[in-house]
Write a protein that holds these residues in place. Structure first.
Motif, PDB file in Angstrom:
ATOM      1  N   ALA A   1       3.740  -4.525   3.503  1.00 52.06           N
ATOM      2  CA  ALA A   1       3.176  -5.560   4.270  1.00 52.06           C
ATOM      3  C   ALA A   1       4.244  -5.955   5.079  1.00 52.06           C
ATOM      4  O   ALA A   1       5.292  -5.064   4.614  1.00 52.06           O
ATOM      5  CB  ALA A   1       2.617  -6.852   3.937  1.00 52.06           C
ATOM      6  N   ASP A   2       3.652  -6.019   6.374  1.00 54.35           N
ATOM      7  CA  ASP A   2       4.657  -6.962   7.670  1.00 54.35           C
ATOM      8  C   ASP A   2       5.691  -7.437   7.299  1.00 54.35           C
ATOM      9  O   ASP A   2       6.915  -7.039   7.250  1.00 54.35           O
ATOM     10  CB  ASP A   2       4.227  -8.005   9.005  1.00 54.35           C
ATOM     11  CG  ASP A   2       3.058  -6.662   8.987  1.00 54.35           C
ATOM     12  OD1 ASP A   2       3.391  -5.051   9.311  1.00 54.35           O
ATOM     13  OD2 ASP A   2       2.116  -7.787  10.171  1.00 54.35           O
TER      14      ASP A   2
ATOM     15  N   GLN B   1       2.279  -6.789  -1.358  1.00 54.78           N
ATOM     16  CA  GLN B   1       1.837  -7.176  -1.109  1.00 54.78           C
ATOM     17  C   GLN B   1       1.154  -7.098  -2.626  1.00 54.78           C
ATOM     18  O   GLN B   1       0.537  -5.136  -3.060  1.00 54.78           O
ATOM     19  CB  GLN B   1       0.304  -6.880   0.524  1.00 54.78           C
ATOM     20  CG  GLN B   1      -0.908  -7.763  -0.214  1.00 54.78           C
ATOM     21  CD  GLN B   1      -2.239  -7.494   0.240  1.00 54.78           C
ATOM     22  OE1 GLN B   1      -2.010  -6.462   1.021  1.00 54.78           O
ATOM     23  NE2 GLN B   1      -2.410  -8.889   1.642  1.00 54.78           N
TER      24      GLN B   1
ATOM     25  N   ARG C   1       0.881  -2.855  -2.346  1.00 54.19           N
ATOM     26  CA  ARG C   1       1.416  -2.202  -0.881  1.00 54.19           C
ATOM     27  C   ARG C   1       1.814  -2.365  -0.160  1.00 54.19           C
ATOM     28  O   ARG C   1       2.965  -4.260  -0.260  1.00 54.19           O
ATOM     29  CB  ARG C   1      -0.636  -1.922  -0.168  1.00 54.19           C
ATOM     30  CG  ARG C   1      -1.098  -3.528   0.009  1.00 54.19           C
ATOM     31  CD  ARG C   1      -1.864  -3.524   1.380  1.00 54.19           C
ATOM     32  NE  ARG C   1      -3.377  -2.485   0.883  1.00 54.19           N
ATOM     33  CZ  ARG C   1      -4.210  -3.391   0.408  1.00 54.19           C
ATOM     34  NH1 ARG C   1      -3.783  -4.490   0.201  1.00 54.19           N
ATOM     35  NH2 ARG C   1      -5.180  -2.546   0.017  1.00 54.19           N
TER      36      ARG C   1
END
Length: 258
Positions: free
Chosen positions: A161-162, A166, A159
């Motif tokens: 992530a900033d 991830q 997924r």
């Protein structure tokens, strides 16, 4: 392995959408309705796995009005082996809590290994149903996946992530949701469309599921007001008379933009 895929009928993504100001609900009689594209992508994830793994059963699950049979049959035409249609007049305008409870009850009856959903629908855009289902069912969850790999024991994926991607993994039973980064669904061919007419489609009511819509039984979301989006106002025009820079800074400060 048994996989349930949530599919949803929504107002046409590319058409105009209107809100009924009396009920606060999307006006589904104002135009065409279709299967939400993100739920078709979720179905493709399940079917791609089933294509390579004999014995995998893919079931489409929808909570929709009785008039939505054609949309659910499309999920069967795409490739689902069977479908479950939760249809009850008491579900008209159901909030996310009641929706999740009804869907979880339908899933619980069949005891699937995996539930796949889209990350959020294009009409409501709530984005919380996958997590709520996992809570009701007591399943592990992995949401907003941009890549998915299903094995005999569980699911892994990534997924956003900033600071990059991830990696996540869960064991069965599990609920996962996918994003639009996953491939489009296959297009139903003539053979699939004809076969869909004979595939099992079970229709369930709230009584069948043992779920109550009575707000007195459990608190539900209450809508207090609804209104149309206000028309777009004209922007602020700054005329440069030698002090445009100062006026621009003043405007940004007043609007807490700096």
């Amino acid at each position: 392995m048994k996989i349930f895929v949530l599919v949803k009928e929504v107002p046409d993504t590319y058409g105009d959408r209107k809100l009924n100001l009396e009920t606060g609900l999307a006006d589904r009689g104002a135009g065409d309705v279709v299967l939400d594209e993100i739920t078709e992508r979720a179905l493709e994830v399940a079917l791609s796995f089933a294509d390579k793994n004999d014995g995998t059963e893919v079931v489409a699950l929808a909570m929709a009005p009785e008039s939505s049979t054609a949309s659910i049959r499309r999920a069967l035409a795409i490739g689902a082996a069977s479908a479950v249609h939760v249809a009850d007049e008491q579900l008209a305008g159901a909030d996310l809590g009641l929706t999740a409870e009804a869907l979880a009850a339908a899933i619980r009856r069949a005891e699937p290994d995996l539930v796949i959903t889209g990350n959020l629908s294009t009409d409501g855009s709530g984005g919380v149903i996958p997590a709520m289902l996992a809570e009701h069912l007591g399943f592990a969850q992995a949401t907003a996946l941009n890549a998915v790999e299903i094995t005999a024991d569980g699911v892994s994926g990534t997924r956003a992530a900033d600071e990059g991607n991830q990696s996540v993994s869960v064991s069965f039973p599990a609920v996962i949701s996918i994003t639009e980064a996953l491939p489009d669904a296959r297009f139903p061919n003539f053979k699939g469309i004809m076969a869909a007419k004979k595939k099992p489609l079970e229709v369930l009511s709230l009584d069948d599921l043992g779920v109550s819509s009575d707000p007195a039984a459990a608190p539900r979301t209450i809508m207090t007001t609804v209104s149309e989006k206000p028309p777009r106002a004209a922007g602020v025009k700054i005329t440069d008379e030698g002090d445009a820079g100062a006026k621009l800074v003043e405007y940004l400060v007043q609007n807490r933009l700096v």
